[in-house]
Design a protein around this motif. Structure first.
Motif, PDB file in Angstrom:
ATOM      1  N   GLN A 195       0.841  -1.211   0.000  1.00 23.72           N
ATOM      2  CA  GLN A 195       0.000   0.000   0.000  1.00 23.72           C
ATOM      3  C   GLN A 195       0.874   1.259   0.000  1.00 23.72           C
ATOM      4  O   GLN A 195       0.597   2.228  -0.701  1.00 23.72           O
ATOM      5  CB  GLN A 195      -0.884   0.031   1.248  1.00 23.72           C
ATOM      6  N   ASN A 198       2.585   1.668  -3.367  1.00 27.49           N
ATOM      7  CA  ASN A 198       1.633   2.176  -4.351  1.00 27.49           C
ATOM      8  C   ASN A 198       1.306   3.650  -4.100  1.00 27.49           C
ATOM      9  O   ASN A 198       1.128   4.423  -5.049  1.00 27.49           O
ATOM     10  CB  ASN A 198       0.351   1.340  -4.344  1.00 27.49           C
ATOM     11  N   ARG A 201       4.048   5.739  -5.534  1.00 31.28           N
ATOM     12  CA  ARG A 201       3.920   5.827  -7.003  1.00 31.28           C
ATOM     13  C   ARG A 201       2.857   6.844  -7.390  1.00 31.28           C
ATOM     14  O   ARG A 201       3.050   7.646  -8.308  1.00 31.28           O
ATOM     15  CB  ARG A 201       3.546   4.469  -7.594  1.00 31.28           C
ATOM     16  N   SER A 202       1.705   6.807  -6.708  1.00 30.16           N
ATOM     17  CA  SER A 202       0.626   7.724  -7.111  1.00 30.16           C
ATOM     18  C   SER A 202       0.992   9.171  -6.758  1.00 30.16           C
ATOM     19  O   SER A 202       0.713  10.090  -7.514  1.00 30.16           O
ATOM     20  CB  SER A 202      -0.715   7.303  -6.503  1.00 30.16           C
ATOM     21  N   HIS A 223      10.168  -3.294  -7.709  1.00 34.81           N
ATOM     22  CA  HIS A 223       8.764  -2.983  -7.933  1.00 34.81           C
ATOM     23  C   HIS A 223       8.532  -1.498  -8.180  1.00 34.81           C
ATOM     24  O   HIS A 223       7.654  -1.116  -8.933  1.00 34.81           O
ATOM     25  CB  HIS A 223       7.969  -3.454  -6.697  1.00 34.81           C
ATOM     26  N   ILE A 224       9.346  -0.654  -7.557  1.00 37.04           N
ATOM     27  CA  ILE A 224       9.050   0.789  -7.619  1.00 37.04           C
ATOM     28  C   ILE A 224      10.034   1.572  -8.495  1.00 37.04           C
ATOM     29  O   ILE A 224       9.716   2.679  -8.936  1.00 37.04           O
ATOM     30  CB  ILE A 224       9.007   1.401  -6.189  1.00 37.04           C
TER      31      ILE A 224
END
Ligand code: SF4
Length: 323
Positions: A195, A198, A201-202, A223-224
């Motif tokens: 979470q 993510n 990222r947003s 992943h990032i």
């Protein structure tokens, strides 16, 4: 590593040595925590930095953010050398570079409400009126997925993941150009880690902020990040695009880190096992610093230090015999 556009951040030959004894009758000794690191970070990019604990990642972060002075080298942000800034000039530029800490509880003052925590940097770095600050704080909480009505609560009233969201809101408060996220998910439950990743990222999509994302776990970083740097004993061992580096590591140390990742069975990589502990940065091995643990070491490795060089377009590796 940079394209035709000037890089947001350009780090040149950065070193941070700590004195560690010696003196009148014996040579002075130094812990070489960061030893000749260079890289670029582009606007809106996430660059991952991985390595075992004690490899110099956090020291590098502190020097980049001018929480500590470098021993030598330069850090250019939009062409301005941060290492040359002192006093008031440094204080004024501090808003441009922020940090998200590993432990969201320890990094938040338990005696301050969320409102006060977020208002502090706004008072320090902006000329917003009290009403504008209140609106900004509500917007920040909304951006990190927290109810703006929580602003009067205190850190202990939140879960670990929520506290990290507050830490992210605080880092974003003064619209920084880049943020160092130092192990931002390693203190959190696995279910919360995704979470927060993510959310970062947003936030990046909305604000265009660049991240240096530090972790010891390559899977999280992969992943990032768009690119990844792997650090060993104060030096960059390998860097390159995240997907390529994790699919086909060129440095034996990167291969060993990937071998230790829990999802190794899903990757078609040969397993490279690490032996022994990380040597002391006070007395690093001669030649290639990894030679005491490298299963591929040859005679030259203990004598001659390999340069970080481009071994294929966009892939840099400090090894005499890249995989
Ligand atoms: Fe291993 Fe030699 Fe490469 Fe160092 S230079 S990583 S010891 S093969």
């Amino acid at each position: 590593m940079s394209g035709s556009e000037p890089s947001l951040l350009e780090v040149r030959d950065l070193r941070k040595y700590y004195p560690a004894g010696g003196g009148l009758f014996s040579p002075r000794r130094f812990v070489k925590a960061v030893d000749g690191v260079r890289f670029t970070l582009e606007k809106g990019e996430t660059l991952g930095l991985v390595g075992e604990s004690g490899c110099g990642k956090s020291t590098l972060a502190r020097v980049l953010l001018r929480l500590e002075d470098p021993t030598s080298g330069s850090v250019f942000l939009n062409g301005e050398d941060l290492c040359s800034l002192r006093g008031e000039a440094l204080r004024r530029r501090r808003g441009a570079f922020q940090m998200i800490f590993q432990d969201p509880y320890a990094s938040l003052n338990p005696k301050m409400s969320v409102f006060s925590i977020l208002e502090e940097p706004l008072k320090l770095h902006t000329s917003l009126s009290p009403a504008e600050r209140e609106k900004k704080i509500a917007d920040l909480l909304d951006m990190v997925g927290l109810d703006p009505g929580y602003a009067r609560r205190y850190p202990h009233q939140f879960s670990g993941g929520q506290r990290q969201r507050i830490g992210i809101a605080r880092a974003l408060a003064v619209n920084p150009e880049f943020i160092v996220a130092d192990e931002p998910v390693s203190a959190l439950d696995v279910s919360v880690q995704a979470q927060i990743v993510n959310l970062l990222r947003s936030v990046q999509e909305r604000t265009g902020v660049a991240f240096l994302f530090i972790a010891h776990d390559l899977a999280v970083v992969e992943h990032i990040s768009r690119r990844i740097m792997v650090m060993y004993l104060g030096k960059i061992a390998e860097s390159g695009p995240a997907g390529e580096l994790c699919r086909k590591p060129r440095h034996p140390y990167t291969a060993a880190l990937l071998s230790a990742a829990p999802d190794i069975s899903k990757r078609s990589l040969s397993r490279v096992c690490l032996s022994g502990d990380v040597p002391s940065p006070l007395d690093p091995p001669s030649g290639c610093r990894f030679h005491t643990r490298c299963p591929f070491a040859k005679e030259i490795c203990g004598k001659t230090e390999p340069e970080l060089r481009e071994v294929e377009p966009g892939r840099f590796c400090a090894c005499h015999f890249p995989l």
